[in-house]
Motif scaffolding. Structure first.
Motif, PDB file in Angstrom:
ATOM      1  N   LEU A   1      -4.927   9.252  26.528  1.00 45.44           N
ATOM      2  CA  LEU A   1      -4.035   8.291  25.883  1.00 45.44           C
ATOM      3  C   LEU A   1      -4.603   7.904  24.511  1.00 45.44           C
ATOM      4  O   LEU A   1      -5.731   7.431  24.406  1.00 45.44           O
ATOM      5  N   THR A   2      -3.805   8.120  23.450  1.00 47.53           N
ATOM      6  CA  THR A   2      -4.183   7.725  22.101  1.00 47.53           C
ATOM      7  C   THR A   2      -3.284   6.587  21.656  1.00 47.53           C
ATOM      8  O   THR A   2      -2.060   6.744  21.589  1.00 47.53           O
ATOM      9  N   LEU A   3      -3.883   5.427  21.370  1.00 50.13           N
ATOM     10  CA  LEU A   3      -3.138   4.256  20.922  1.00 50.13           C
ATOM     11  C   LEU A   3      -3.384   4.043  19.434  1.00 50.13           C
ATOM     12  O   LEU A   3      -4.516   4.164  18.959  1.00 50.13           O
ATOM     13  N   THR A   4      -2.317   3.716  18.708  1.00 56.84           N
ATOM     14  CA  THR A   4      -2.401   3.512  17.260  1.00 56.84           C
ATOM     15  C   THR A   4      -1.611   2.274  16.874  1.00 56.84           C
ATOM     16  O   THR A   4      -0.528   2.029  17.400  1.00 56.84           O
ATOM     17  N   GLY A   5      -2.164   1.478  15.952  1.00 55.67           N
ATOM     18  CA  GLY A   5      -1.457   0.301  15.470  1.00 55.67           C
ATOM     19  C   GLY A   5      -1.982  -0.119  14.117  1.00 55.67           C
ATOM     20  O   GLY A   5      -3.026   0.361  13.664  1.00 55.67           O
ATOM     21  N   GLY A   6      -1.259  -1.027  13.467  1.00 55.71           N
ATOM     22  CA  GLY A   6      -1.743  -1.505  12.182  1.00 55.71           C
ATOM     23  C   GLY A   6      -0.670  -2.154  11.352  1.00 55.71           C
ATOM     24  O   GLY A   6       0.446  -2.426  11.825  1.00 55.71           O
ATOM     25  N   GLN A   7      -1.019  -2.420  10.097  1.00 54.62           N
ATOM     26  CA  GLN A   7      -0.087  -2.985   9.131  1.00 54.62           C
ATOM     27  C   GLN A   7      -0.279  -2.291   7.788  1.00 54.62           C
ATOM     28  O   GLN A   7      -1.394  -2.205   7.277  1.00 54.62           O
ATOM     29  N   ILE A   8       0.822  -1.780   7.234  1.00 52.79           N
ATOM     30  CA  ILE A   8       0.816  -1.164   5.910  1.00 52.79           C
ATOM     31  C   ILE A   8       1.388  -2.174   4.922  1.00 52.79           C
ATOM     32  O   ILE A   8       2.422  -2.797   5.181  1.00 52.79           O
ATOM     33  N   GLU A   9       0.698  -2.314   3.767  1.00 52.79           N
ATOM     34  CA  GLU A   9       1.070  -3.347   2.809  1.00 52.79           C
ATOM     35  C   GLU A   9       1.705  -2.796   1.534  1.00 52.79           C
ATOM     36  O   GLU A   9       2.462  -3.506   0.865  1.00 52.79           O
ATOM     37  N   SER A  10       1.379  -1.568   1.170  1.00 55.87           N
ATOM     38  CA  SER A  10       1.983  -0.982  -0.025  1.00 55.87           C
ATOM     39  C   SER A  10       1.804   0.534   0.022  1.00 55.87           C
ATOM     40  O   SER A  10       1.111   1.062   0.897  1.00 55.87           O
ATOM     41  N   VAL A  11       2.410   1.208  -0.940  1.00 53.47           N
ATOM     42  CA  VAL A  11       2.371   2.669  -0.973  1.00 53.47           C
ATOM     43  C   VAL A  11       2.249   3.132  -2.417  1.00 53.47           C
ATOM     44  O   VAL A  11       2.804   2.526  -3.333  1.00 53.47           O
ATOM     45  N   LYS A  12       1.490   4.195  -2.625  1.00 51.52           N
ATOM     46  CA  LYS A  12       1.400   4.839  -3.941  1.00 51.52           C
ATOM     47  C   LYS A  12       2.108   6.176  -3.842  1.00 51.52           C
ATOM     48  O   LYS A  12       1.739   7.033  -3.035  1.00 51.52           O
ATOM     49  N   GLY A  13       3.149   6.356  -4.646  1.00 48.14           N
ATOM     50  CA  GLY A  13       3.973   7.551  -4.576  1.00 48.14           C
ATOM     51  C   GLY A  13       3.230   8.809  -4.963  1.00 48.14           C
ATOM     52  O   GLY A  13       2.158   8.777  -5.568  1.00 48.14           O
ATOM     53  N   ARG A  14       3.818   9.927  -4.646  1.00 50.37           N
ATOM     54  CA  ARG A  14       3.188  11.228  -4.865  1.00 50.37           C
ATOM     55  C   ARG A  14       3.111  11.606  -6.339  1.00 50.37           C
ATOM     56  O   ARG A  14       2.463  12.580  -6.701  1.00 50.37           O
ATOM     57  N   ALA A  15       3.781  10.840  -7.219  1.00 56.79           N
ATOM     58  CA  ALA A  15       3.706  11.097  -8.661  1.00 56.79           C
ATOM     59  C   ALA A  15       3.527   9.784  -9.403  1.00 56.79           C
ATOM     60  O   ALA A  15       4.153   9.536 -10.429  1.00 56.79           O
ATOM     61  N   SER A  16       2.658   8.917  -8.875  1.00 57.74           N
ATOM     62  CA  SER A  16       2.480   7.606  -9.462  1.00 57.74           C
ATOM     63  C   SER A  16       1.011   7.203  -9.443  1.00 57.74           C
ATOM     64  O   SER A  16       0.216   7.741  -8.666  1.00 57.74           O
ATOM     65  N   THR A  17       0.653   6.252 -10.299  1.00 56.76           N
ATOM     66  CA  THR A  17      -0.693   5.674 -10.278  1.00 56.76           C
ATOM     67  C   THR A  17      -0.657   4.226  -9.815  1.00 56.76           C
ATOM     68  O   THR A  17      -1.686   3.567  -9.755  1.00 56.76           O
ATOM     69  N   ASN A  18       0.512   3.713  -9.495  1.00 56.39           N
ATOM     70  CA  ASN A  18       0.675   2.314  -9.108  1.00 56.39           C
ATOM     71  C   ASN A  18       1.190   2.192  -7.681  1.00 56.39           C
ATOM     72  O   ASN A  18       1.891   3.081  -7.180  1.00 56.39           O
ATOM     73  N   SER A  19       0.878   1.066  -7.065  1.00 55.96           N
ATOM     74  CA  SER A  19       1.371   0.783  -5.720  1.00 55.96           C
ATOM     75  C   SER A  19       2.635  -0.058  -5.793  1.00 55.96           C
ATOM     76  O   SER A  19       2.821  -0.840  -6.724  1.00 55.96           O
ATOM     77  N   THR A  20       3.484   0.089  -4.788  1.00 53.47           N
ATOM     78  CA  THR A  20       4.707  -0.694  -4.711  1.00 53.47           C
ATOM     79  C   THR A  20       4.934  -1.083  -3.253  1.00 53.47           C
ATOM     80  O   THR A  20       4.350  -0.508  -2.339  1.00 53.47           O
ATOM     81  N   GLY A  21       5.795  -2.074  -3.036  1.00 47.41           N
ATOM     82  CA  GLY A  21       6.121  -2.466  -1.680  1.00 47.41           C
ATOM     83  C   GLY A  21       6.968  -1.428  -0.981  1.00 47.41           C
ATOM     84  O   GLY A  21       7.520  -0.525  -1.607  1.00 47.41           O
ATOM     85  N   LEU A  22       7.072  -1.539   0.335  1.00 42.72           N
ATOM     86  CA  LEU A  22       7.896  -0.632   1.122  1.00 42.72           C
ATOM     87  C   LEU A  22       9.299  -1.203   1.240  1.00 42.72           C
ATOM     88  O   LEU A  22       9.489  -2.419   1.229  1.00 42.72           O
ATOM     89  N   SER A  23      10.285  -0.328   1.368  1.00 43.68           N
ATOM     90  CA  SER A  23      11.664  -0.772   1.360  1.00 43.68           C
ATOM     91  C   SER A  23      12.543   0.253   2.061  1.00 43.68           C
ATOM     92  O   SER A  23      12.042   1.078   2.834  1.00 43.68           O
ATOM     93  N   VAL A  24      13.848   0.219   1.776  1.00 45.73           N
ATOM     94  CA  VAL A  24      14.799   1.194   2.307  1.00 45.73           C
ATOM     95  C   VAL A  24      15.650   1.704   1.154  1.00 45.73           C
ATOM     96  O   VAL A  24      15.704   1.090   0.084  1.00 45.73           O
ATOM     97  N   SER A  25      16.306   2.816   1.367  1.00 48.61           N
ATOM     98  CA  SER A  25      17.127   3.430   0.332  1.00 48.61           C
ATOM     99  C   SER A  25      18.204   2.461  -0.152  1.00 48.61           C
ATOM    100  O   SER A  25      18.962   1.898   0.641  1.00 48.61           O
ATOM    101  N   GLY A  26      18.258   2.273  -1.461  1.00 45.60           N
ATOM    102  CA  GLY A  26      19.268   1.414  -2.065  1.00 45.60           C
ATOM    103  C   GLY A  26      18.812   0.008  -2.367  1.00 45.60           C
ATOM    104  O   GLY A  26      19.412  -0.679  -3.184  1.00 45.60           O
ATOM    105  N   ALA A  27      17.740  -0.454  -1.725  1.00 42.98           N
ATOM    106  CA  ALA A  27      17.255  -1.809  -1.951  1.00 42.98           C
ATOM    107  C   ALA A  27      16.394  -1.864  -3.214  1.00 42.98           C
ATOM    108  O   ALA A  27      15.806  -0.863  -3.623  1.00 42.98           O
ATOM    109  N   THR A  28      16.314  -3.050  -3.820  1.00 42.76           N
ATOM    110  CA  THR A  28      15.478  -3.232  -5.007  1.00 42.76           C
ATOM    111  C   THR A  28      14.289  -4.140  -4.741  1.00 42.76           C
ATOM    112  O   THR A  28      13.384  -4.239  -5.569  1.00 42.76           O
TER     113      THR A  28
END
Length: 447
Positions: free
Chosen positions: A169-196
């Protein structure tokens, strides 16, 4: 930037800890360390057949990774450091689009010639559990998948814990706070398509239970604050038939519902450009099944995905395609845990039923070890019109892929990947598109 200050803080902390370790503790920390340089040369071409903008770009990427071992003791400590550099080699006049996920853009819309970033993750190990916190996380989970489809790997910032204290049994958990895109040097918040607007709280937990040698069961829960909650159930079963043949069953189910401010201005989900029973709200059930017959060096996979009628399938996206400086820096580009995530299309709008198949062949049996090829076809039908009243829509895509990795000699490990996708928009009103990606990958291990 926040990501850069975090990197500096973690790097300084790890250096201070390392200097303070005893010689015995440093032994495992250093002797189990790995240092490698990954190099990727990438050519990308998108041919829009509906009069829209084409894209043609070429770039070189470098990724330096230092992965430490753990110090000795009941609790072992370590650190992972990462540095990434991108060089834009050529793009052709007018071939760098305004909304781009290949290289960052300057304020005038042209491509940046170079971009770089650094990151760090501290880690601790206790018994059969590991905890990590930093901004170089690359999760590969049913509810969150790091994307590696361009020059640089998408990375996430936050904390994760993985535990294997219970056998099978492998258990995984956590909290992600931001993401750096595959063509970026900056982090941004997580969202959904269409949201600002974005969120800095993506919480998740789940596990993989290997019931026996043939059967694995999965359950994961995730919540992106003010956007959605998601439950995932999975089943993977491999039935051996003969010594060189097997039959694999892979079943997946997602249940996604609205959370918090979802639906309000800035928090609304555009349902992948399709229909929504409740405008801007997440409300979806998605089922997927894949069946693969493997015989020797070849395999045939057939499957189907069904997206419910109330709204499109939802997965993490960036907070906005334009950062606070008013220009795109490639934050976009996310993967999700369905075969529908094809080379070009996503096949994830409300009511869409996608039938797909893939044939794969390993040329080792013909004496060409390291060479593999596949071809796949996807057809999505029953897509509900965005206004809810028009005729059902359809779309399709043909993808081919060839991979070759040098097996021996001084270039052992040098790999080439060629991917091509031909997307037909059908009656959806979007663009027909051909996309070609050519990768050259090589990793040099210093130790």
């Amino acid at each position: 930037m926040h990501s850069k200050s975090l990197s500096a803080t973690l790097a300084l902390t790890s250096l201070t800890v390392g200097l303070g370790l005893t010689s015995t503790a440093r032994a495992d920390f250093i002797e189990d360390s790995k240092l490698s340089l990954g190099m990727r040369n990438f050519f990308f071409n998108a041919d829009n057949h509906s009069g829209g903008a084409d894209q043609k770009e070429w770039a070189q990427g470098f990724k330096l990774d230092y992965i430490s071992g753990f110090t000795e003791g009941t609790v072992g400590f370590g650190v992972d450091l990462e540095g990434m550099l991108g060089l834009h080699l050529d793009g052709g006049k007018g071939m760098h689009p305004a909304i781009n996920t290949f290289t960052p853009s300057k304020s005038d819309g042209s491509a940046e010639s170079t971009w770089a970033s650094a990151g760090a993750t501290v880690k601790a190990r206790f018994s059969k559990s590991e905890i990590r916190y930093g901004n170089t996380l690359t999760p590969n989970l049913p509810i969150l998948v790091a994307n590696d489809g361009r020059l640089q790997l998408q990375t996430f910032e936050g904390g994760m814990i993985t535990s294997k204290e219970i056998d099978n049994l492998t258990l995984t958990g956590g909290q992600i706070e931001s993401v750096k895109g595959r063509a970026s040097t900056n982090s941004t918040g997580l969202s959904v398509s269409g949201a600002t607007h974005g969120s800095n709280k993506f919480r998740f937990a789940g596990g993989d239970w290997k019931v026996n040698k043939a059967l694995t069961l999965q359950y994961y829960y995730a919540n992106l604050e003010n956007f959605y909650s998601q439950n995932f159930l999975g089943l993977v079963h491999v039935l051996p038939i003969t010594n060189d043949s097997s039959f694999k069953t892979d079943l997946r189910y997602f249940n996604s519902t609205s959370d918090g401010r979802n639906g309000e201005v800035g928090y609304a989900f555009n349902n992948n450009g399709g229909y929504a029973k409740n405008t801007g709200k997440v409300d979806n059930n998605t089922w997927s099944s894949m069946f693969t017959y493997s015989l020797g060096n070849q395999s045939l996979m057939l499957g189907r995905t069904q997206v419910s009628d109330n709204g499109g399938f939802v997965w993490n996206n960036d907070a906005s395609v334009v950062n606070k400086y008013g220009r795109n820096e490639g934050e976009g580009g996310y993967s999700f845990y369905l075969f529908n995530d094809a080379t070009v299309g996503s096949f994830a709008r409300a009511g869409e039923n996608t039938n797909f198949g893939q044939y794969s062949y390993n040329f080792a049996s013909l004496g060409v070890s390291g060479l593999k090829a596949s071809i796949s076809y996807l057809r999505g039908d029953g897509i509900k019109a965005a206004d809810g009243h028009g005729p059902d829509q359809h779309e399709s895509e043909i993808d081919t892929r060839v991979d070759y990795v040098v097996q021996t000699g001084p270039l052992k490990g040098f790999g080439t990947t060629l991917r091509h996708g031909t997307y037909h928009a059908g009656n959806t009103g979007t663009a027909d598109l051909d996309q070609t990606r050519l990768f050259f990958n090589y990793t040099y291990n210093f130790f």
